[in-house]
Design a protein around this motif. Sequence first.
Motif, PDB file in Angstrom:
ATOM      1  N   ALA A  48      21.277   0.862  21.424  1.00 42.81           N
ATOM      2  CA  ALA A  48      21.764   1.491  22.656  1.00 42.81           C
ATOM      3  C   ALA A  48      21.924   2.997  22.472  1.00 42.81           C
ATOM      4  CB  ALA A  48      23.073   0.860  23.109  1.00 42.81           C
ATOM      5  N   GLY A  49      20.917   3.600  21.800  1.00 48.65           N
ATOM      6  CA  GLY A  49      20.854   5.044  21.690  1.00 48.65           C
ATOM      7  C   GLY A  49      21.652   5.670  20.581  1.00 48.65           C
ATOM      8  N   LYS A  50      22.296   4.859  19.746  1.00 53.03           N
ATOM      9  CA  LYS A  50      23.119   5.415  18.678  1.00 53.03           C
ATOM     10  C   LYS A  50      22.852   4.629  17.394  1.00 53.03           C
ATOM     11  CE  LYS A  50      27.103   6.826  20.035  1.00 53.03           C
ATOM     12  NZ  LYS A  50      28.506   6.884  20.510  1.00 53.03           N
ATOM     13  N   PRO A  51      22.692   5.307  16.235  1.00 52.33           N
ATOM     14  CA  PRO A  51      22.398   4.586  14.993  1.00 52.33           C
ATOM     15  C   PRO A  51      23.418   3.482  14.697  1.00 52.33           C
ATOM     16  CG  PRO A  51      22.122   6.936  14.659  1.00 52.33           C
ATOM     17  CD  PRO A  51      22.728   6.765  16.028  1.00 52.33           C
ATOM     18  N   ILE A  52      22.931   2.396  14.114  1.00 52.53           N
ATOM     19  CA  ILE A  52      23.796   1.263  13.772  1.00 52.53           C
ATOM     20  C   ILE A  52      25.029   1.727  13.029  1.00 52.53           C
ATOM     21  CG2 ILE A  52      23.951  -0.845  12.374  1.00 52.53           C
ATOM     22  CD1 ILE A  52      20.904  -1.203  12.900  1.00 52.53           C
ATOM     23  N   VAL A  53      24.829   2.546  11.993  1.00 49.27           N
ATOM     24  CA  VAL A  53      25.957   2.955  11.155  1.00 49.27           C
ATOM     25  C   VAL A  53      26.945   3.812  11.938  1.00 49.27           C
ATOM     26  CG1 VAL A  53      24.826   5.018  10.212  1.00 49.27           C
ATOM     27  CG2 VAL A  53      26.595   3.853   8.878  1.00 49.27           C
ATOM     28  N   ASN A 107      20.833  -5.234  20.431  1.00 53.91           N
ATOM     29  CA  ASN A 107      20.728  -4.130  21.384  1.00 53.91           C
ATOM     30  C   ASN A 107      21.112  -4.590  22.783  1.00 53.91           C
ATOM     31  OD1 ASN A 107      19.591  -1.345  22.155  1.00 53.91           O
ATOM     32  ND2 ASN A 107      18.357  -2.712  23.421  1.00 53.91           N
ATOM     33  N   SER A 108      20.636  -5.768  23.193  1.00 58.31           N
ATOM     34  CA  SER A 108      20.966  -6.306  24.518  1.00 58.31           C
ATOM     35  C   SER A 108      22.461  -6.562  24.656  1.00 58.31           C
ATOM     36  CB  SER A 108      20.183  -7.603  24.764  1.00 58.31           C
ATOM     37  OG  SER A 108      18.796  -7.364  24.782  1.00 58.31           O
ATOM     38  N   ARG A 109      23.049  -7.163  23.632  1.00 56.61           N
ATOM     39  CA  ARG A 109      24.479  -7.473  23.689  1.00 56.61           C
ATOM     40  C   ARG A 109      25.318  -6.201  23.720  1.00 56.61           C
ATOM     41  NH1 ARG A 109      25.950 -11.679  19.078  1.00 56.61           N
ATOM     42  NH2 ARG A 109      27.963 -11.592  20.179  1.00 56.61           N
ATOM     43  N   ALA A 165      25.348  -4.657  27.140  1.00 55.89           N
ATOM     44  CA  ALA A 165      26.252  -5.378  28.046  1.00 55.89           C
ATOM     45  C   ALA A 165      27.703  -4.962  27.804  1.00 55.89           C
ATOM     46  CB  ALA A 165      26.088  -6.879  27.870  1.00 55.89           C
ATOM     47  N   PHE A 166      28.094  -4.817  26.536  1.00 63.64           N
ATOM     48  CA  PHE A 166      29.461  -4.395  26.227  1.00 63.64           C
ATOM     49  C   PHE A 166      29.729  -2.989  26.753  1.00 63.64           C
ATOM     50  CE2 PHE A 166      29.130  -7.417  22.456  1.00 63.64           C
ATOM     51  CZ  PHE A 166      29.909  -8.391  23.057  1.00 63.64           C
ATOM     52  N   LEU A 167      28.768  -2.091  26.547  1.00 58.59           N
ATOM     53  CA  LEU A 167      28.953  -0.710  26.996  1.00 58.59           C
ATOM     54  C   LEU A 167      29.033  -0.631  28.513  1.00 58.59           C
ATOM     55  CD1 LEU A 167      26.508   1.100  24.541  1.00 58.59           C
ATOM     56  CD2 LEU A 167      29.004   0.971  24.394  1.00 58.59           C
ATOM     57  N   GLU A 168      28.262  -1.482  29.205  1.00 61.84           N
ATOM     58  CA  GLU A 168      28.339  -1.531  30.668  1.00 61.84           C
ATOM     59  C   GLU A 168      29.723  -1.998  31.101  1.00 61.84           C
ATOM     60  OE1 GLU A 168      25.453  -3.057  34.215  1.00 61.84           O
ATOM     61  OE2 GLU A 168      26.059  -4.559  32.748  1.00 61.84           O
ATOM     62  N   GLN A 169      30.259  -3.021  30.425  1.00 60.18           N
ATOM     63  CA  GLN A 169      31.617  -3.499  30.721  1.00 60.18           C
ATOM     64  C   GLN A 169      32.647  -2.398  30.503  1.00 60.18           C
ATOM     65  OE1 GLN A 169      32.293  -6.993  28.335  1.00 60.18           O
ATOM     66  NE2 GLN A 169      30.636  -8.149  29.278  1.00 60.18           N
ATOM     67  N   PRO A 195      21.896  -3.822  32.292  1.00 60.21           N
ATOM     68  CA  PRO A 195      22.239  -2.624  31.536  1.00 60.21           C
ATOM     69  C   PRO A 195      21.036  -2.048  30.801  1.00 60.21           C
ATOM     70  CG  PRO A 195      22.898  -4.551  30.296  1.00 60.21           C
ATOM     71  CD  PRO A 195      22.341  -5.064  31.596  1.00 60.21           C
ATOM     72  N   CYS A 196      20.944  -0.720  30.814  1.00 63.37           N
ATOM     73  CA  CYS A 196      19.879  -0.027  30.098  1.00 63.37           C
ATOM     74  C   CYS A 196      20.414   1.289  29.542  1.00 63.37           C
ATOM     75  CB  CYS A 196      18.703   0.300  31.018  1.00 63.37           C
ATOM     76  SG  CYS A 196      17.674  -1.109  31.458  1.00 63.37           S
ATOM     77  N   TYR A 197      19.851   1.698  28.427  1.00 66.02           N
ATOM     78  CA  TYR A 197      20.095   3.033  27.898  1.00 66.02           C
ATOM     79  C   TYR A 197      18.805   3.833  28.057  1.00 66.02           C
ATOM     80  CZ  TYR A 197      20.449   6.889  24.616  1.00 66.02           C
ATOM     81  OH  TYR A 197      20.430   8.150  24.064  1.00 66.02           O
ATOM     82  N   ILE A 198      18.890   5.002  28.704  1.00 67.06           N
ATOM     83  CA  ILE A 198      17.748   5.895  28.866  1.00 67.06           C
ATOM     84  C   ILE A 198      18.144   7.238  28.256  1.00 67.06           C
ATOM     85  CG2 ILE A 198      16.073   6.925  30.424  1.00 67.06           C
ATOM     86  CD1 ILE A 198      16.048   3.902  30.562  1.00 67.06           C
ATOM     87  N   GLY A 199      17.449   7.650  27.196  1.00 66.70           N
ATOM     88  CA  GLY A 199      17.857   8.825  26.440  1.00 66.70           C
ATOM     89  C   GLY A 199      17.479  10.150  27.068  1.00 66.70           C
TER      90      GLY A 199
END
Length: 336
Positions: A29-34, A233-235, A238-242, A262-266
């Motif tokens: 979702a546009g941000k590194p895992i770490v 990424n999908s999950r 959804a959390f960020l949309e919430q 939900p989508c992330y567009i950079g």
Amino acid sequence: MKIIVPMAGRGSRLRPHTLTVPKPLIPIAGKPIVHRLVEDIAAVLNREIDEIAFIIHKDFGSKVAEDLIAIAEKLGSKGTIYYQEEPLGTAHAILSAKESMSGPVVVAYADTLFRADFTLDTSADSVIWVQEVENPSAFGVVKLNDKNEITDFVEKPKEYVSNLAIIGIYYFKSGETLRNELQYLIDNNVVKGGEYQLTDALENMKQKGMKFVPGKVEHWMDCGNKNVTVETNSRMLAFLEQDGENMVSEEAELHNSTIIPPCYIGKGAVIKNSTIGPNVSIGAATTVEDSTIKNSLVQSHSVITNAVLDNAMIGNHAVFNGEFTAVSIGDYSVLE
């Protein structure tokens, strides 16, 4: 409080994406895992993070080290880089950061994300993050007594003992104690399968009367291979949309296109004559034209045209033009 992140492994199960980028730097979702991992840990701890120590391999290069230090600085913390030269086990990896082991520390493996809402029990000597799972035999699990204290660590039990799986995040009240226990394993060559294991240090600490308690998480998301990374990424979307987070950059260009959240567009992404979503991340400066994409993760500076994608993962600087669907394309690949 300090966070120690062992991440020297190459992430072979996520190739080709990890041939050029270490797995913890793959964006979700546009941000590194770490980055997401240390943010979530900081939120649970609810206290200032003085230092984040990253343990990497020298082959990762200076750019990776710079990116990791920048991640720490974005959280208002000092970033420190340590190197693990050989893959000699979890205990060996963590001990590579022994100079940072003082005071309270959290150890977190950078291939997992979580969502949790609990208060850290700072009276305990250690808190081990766990989640209930349906198949405990595939995980290391903990067993609890009636005081909600951990009494046993069991690796992949053949018979049921508990459904609380260890997710790879640990709090220790004393970094010095952890360092000494890890050093004991090295000095006395305590190995299993040719490697020094953190679980041996935990068992020694428990035998000395130290109190271990669980920190239960509601959601645990893996990033081990392509399919589960796309699912994560999908999950996360959804959390960020919430959470009400705006995930479509104001600097993205949308032309005759539909975005299904939900989508992330950079930043700098260009979407033309396309339908994007649900559950899609499009990285910065990527162009998508005449395409339909859902349930997919596309990284930065790529070009996608004439595509119908589902459950796809496409790397950086890639070019895709075709009728393929469930694809996994690494950085700088061309498929047209």
